[in-house]
Design a protein around this motif. Structure first.
Motif, PDB file in Angstrom:
ATOM      1  N   VAL A   8      51.945  59.976  47.846  1.00  0.00           N
ATOM      2  CA  VAL A   8      50.531  60.006  47.417  1.00  0.00           C
ATOM      3  C   VAL A   8      50.085  58.984  46.976  1.00  0.00           C
ATOM      4  N   PRO A  26      51.906  64.455  52.131  1.00  0.00           N
ATOM      5  CA  PRO A  26      50.460  64.431  51.686  1.00  0.00           C
ATOM      6  C   PRO A  26      50.025  62.927  51.779  1.00  0.00           C
ATOM      7  N   GLY A  27      48.747  62.469  52.338  1.00  0.00           N
ATOM      8  CA  GLY A  27      48.371  61.455  52.361  1.00  0.00           C
ATOM      9  C   GLY A  27      47.572  60.915  53.626  1.00  0.00           C
ATOM     10  N   SER A  67      48.978  56.449  49.834  1.00  0.00           N
ATOM     11  CA  SER A  67      47.934  57.074  50.586  1.00  0.00           C
ATOM     12  C   SER A  67      46.617  56.832  49.825  1.00  0.00           C
ATOM     13  N   THR A 116      57.537  62.235  47.108  1.00  0.00           N
ATOM     14  CA  THR A 116      56.008  62.602  47.219  1.00  0.00           C
ATOM     15  C   THR A 116      55.075  61.935  46.460  1.00  0.00           C
ATOM     16  N   SER A 117      55.233  61.545  45.258  1.00  0.00           N
ATOM     17  CA  SER A 117      54.579  60.622  44.397  1.00  0.00           C
ATOM     18  C   SER A 117      54.188  59.317  45.237  1.00  0.00           C
TER      19      SER A 117
END
Length: 143
Positions: free
Chosen positions: A19, A88-89, A22, A15-16
């Motif tokens: 992100v 997410p992104g 992104s 996830t990091s």
């Protein structure tokens, strides 16, 4: 939605990275888009193939290496963009950047169709005017 939140909680490193990719994609596109649009020749969208820089004849091996690296970068961005559709992104923005880099069949016709749209054409020419460049010449509809 709970499955997505569980995935994010279970994979904090992934996830990091998503992100971070992104944010990097967004910042790079905001910085590089005006430079790239301003650097293209006004007749870039006319014809079946984009014009090749003059140096490519002299340094053919370098040109081919650049093409391979460009396509590899496009493939990586494509994978990251697909992942960001569920993580997410900026997935759509990353996918568009990937398509710009990849050499795909019928890509030229799609580019020409997109640039013929009045809002896109105006936006590109606005960017070019800010950089002191002449407007893009549109290809004829049959091309």
């Amino acid at each position: 939605m709970n499955a997505l939140l569980d995935f994010v909680r279970d994979h904090p490193t992934l996830t990091s990275w998503a992100v971070g990719a992104s944010i990097a994609t967004f910042v790079l596109s905001a910085l590089l888009l005006p430079i790239a649009v301003g650097a293209l020749p006004a007749e870039y969208f006319v014809g079946d193939h984009p014009p090749r820089p003059a140096w490519t004849q002299r340094y053919l091996r370098t040109w081919r290496l650049v093409q391979v690296l460009k396509n590899v970068a496009g493939a990586v961005l494509l994978l990251i963009g697909l992942a960001m559709l569920v993580l997410p992104g900026q997935g759509i923005l990353t996918l568009l950047a990937a398509l710009v880099l990849l050499d795909l069949p019928k890509k030229r016709a799609l580019e020409q169709k997109i640039v013929r749209r009045p809002t896109i054409h105006r936006a590109l020419n606005w960017i070019r005017a800010r950089r002191g460049r002449e407007p893009f010449v549109l290809p004829p509809d049959g091309e």
